[in-house]
Design an enzyme around this catalytic site. Structure first.
Site, short mmCIF file in Angstrom:
data_model
loop_
_atom_site.label_atom_id
_atom_site.label_comp_id
_atom_site.label_asym_id
_atom_site.label_seq_id
_atom_site.Cartn_x
_atom_site.Cartn_y
_atom_site.Cartn_z
N CYS A 1 0.80 -1.21 -0.03
CA CYS A 1 -0.07 -0.04 -0.05
C CYS A 1 0.76 1.19 0.16
O CYS A 1 1.65 1.37 1.00
CB CYS A 1 -0.93 -0.07 1.00
SG CYS A 1 -2.01 1.22 1.34
N CYS B 1 -3.09 15.11 3.00
CA CYS B 1 -3.87 15.24 1.89
C CYS B 1 -4.81 16.40 2.03
O CYS B 1 -5.11 16.86 3.27
CB CYS B 1 -4.66 14.12 1.88
SG CYS B 1 -6.15 13.87 0.50
N CYS C 1 -4.72 1.79 9.45
CA CYS C 1 -5.18 3.06 9.86
C CYS C 1 -6.11 3.65 8.73
O CYS C 1 -6.33 4.74 8.36
CB CYS C 1 -4.10 4.02 9.58
SG CYS C 1 -3.17 4.32 8.21
#
Ligand code: SAH
Ligand code: SF4
Length: 394
Positions: free
Chosen positions: A129, A136, A367
């Protein structure tokens, strides 16, 4: 029309500052750029072309970072290369291994920005990942990354660097097609990949290049919160599988939890999915749906989800993600029987709706954005996973 306040996403094209030692990092450059860099440093065109090809092979097929190990490049040229160039890796701040085998790395860029990557091993695959940004800009209310103040685009080198580092850690050099642990990549770490399109595209091209890391586009999934104008380009220019963070079936709720919805609404997102180049029944689009208690998890929501996916005739699968809470989060995760009921409604409509099993809980790897991907499972496997997840939840 621009939307005032933080809702209007701010793309952050700021590049990483040049290296303090003045050397040029070859990691993250296209083959052509490596050639140009060698020429700019003084080699003639023929030499630069040949050496670029050799360097490329050492970097991406063999995982070598030390010019002196490049045996087919003349020894006399090693110091010349070392003075001018470097082949970097991200700095590792922390590396953790979970009891279930999940590994998480906290990485740091030379300008002191931290980002994460997670490796999730399964019986028949291993999924990395990967992050695309530090922080962001999109501020989804249930997402911890969205609360980070600092945002910078990761460079192509930092994005592909995560894959290189994982290969280093797993001892998977040279690149070989058979028997790899790292088989799949999901752009589901920190950040919105379609707001860092050029760097993500370059990095994924490097990952897919058959002479280098050689991962198939069918084993790569990019997850977006619904940046409609970039979705077609993603399909056409990168060509990887698409996952879309839908998370709600009506405007009010999606506006609240995914503020980008005020700019690109549900129907626009679904139309862009229907138009996504390369999507078909063999390569379905994944719809991610985070399960938030009393917010988006009713039977009516499930039925509306089915109606919408049918309306746009989408080759779809739904990934139900139990909300992963963090300190101060304004939501709770739906109860297991609610998730199961939601999954059943979607599933009975003929659409796969597995519940994602949290991984790496003891190292806090789950998370939310870091997860097991189910995009390459067959229908039967997906059904089995859904059944297994339901049993686990019970
Ligand atoms: N920005 C992209 C990709 C990174 S997030 C996107 O939003 O799609 C990857 C996935 O993790 C998204 O589906 C996101 O909504 C989900 N996610 C984020 N925080 C979460 C949390 N706390 N619990 C569960 N899923 C979460
Ligand atoms: Fe950004 Fe994705 Fe988190 Fe939303 S869910 S804030 S788009 S990383």
């Amino acid at each position: 029309m621009p939307i005032p306040g933080h809702i209007d996403p701010v793309p952050v094209p700021r590049a990483m500052p040049a290296r303090a030692d003045g050397r040029i990092d070859l990691l993250g450059m296209s083959k052509e750029s490596v050639r140009e860099a060698l020429e700019a440093a003084g080699w003639d065109a023929r030499q630069a072309k040949l050496r670029a090809k050799q360097l490329w092979h050492w970097i991406y097929n063999r995982g070598v970072t030390d010019f002196t190990k490049m045996t087919d490049i003349a020894k006399a040229q090693h110091p010349w290369l070392e003075e001018r160039f470097v082949i970097s890796r991200p700095d590792v701040v922390e590396a953790q291994v979970s009891t279930d085998g999940t590994r998480k790395w906290l990485l740091r860029s030379p300008d002191g920005q931290d980002y994460e990557m997670v490796f999730i091993p399964d019986a028949d695959r291993g999924t990395l990942c990967v992050s695309s940004q530090v922080g962001c800009t999109l501020n989804c209310r249930f997402c911890h990354t969205g609360t980070m103040r600092l945002v910078r685009n990761l460079t192509a080198g930092e994005i592909v660097g995560q894959v290189m580092l994982a290969r280093d850690a797993l001892g998977e050099w040279p690149s070989q097609p058979e028997g790899r642990m790292l088989t799949n990549i999901v752009m589901m770490g920190m950040g919105e990949p379609l707001y860092n399109f050029e760097n993500v595209k370059l990095a994924l091209k490097l990952v897919m290049d058959g002479d280098g890391l050689a991962l198939s586009k069918r084993r790569i999934t990019l997850s977006t919160s619904g940046v409609v104008p970039m979705m077609e380009r993603c399909g056409e220019e990168i060509g990887v599988n698409l996952a879309v963070s839908l998370h709600a079936t009506n405007k009010d709720v999606r506006d609240e939890i995914v503020p980008l919805n005020k700019k690109y609404g549900i129907e626009d997102v679904l139309q862009a999915c229907a138009d996504y180049p390369g999507a078909n029944n063999a390569r379905r689009i994944t719809f991610e749906y985070v399960m938030l208690k009393d917010k988006n998890d009713s039977d009516d929501d499930a039925r509306e989800l089915v109606r919408l996916l049918r309306k746009y005739r989408l080759p779809a699968k739904v990934n139900l993600i139990p909300f992963n809470p963090w300190a101060g989060a304004p939501y709770e995760c739906s109860d297991p029987d609610r998730i199961r009921a939601f999954s059943n409604i979607v599933f009975e409509a003929g659409i796969s709706a597995p519940v994602r099993t949290p991984r790496g809980r003891d190292i806090d790897a789950a998370c939310g954005q870091l997860k097991t991907a189910s995009e390459k499972k067959s229908r039967a496997e997906l059904d089995r996973m859904a059944a297994q997840a339901a049993v686990q939840e019970a």
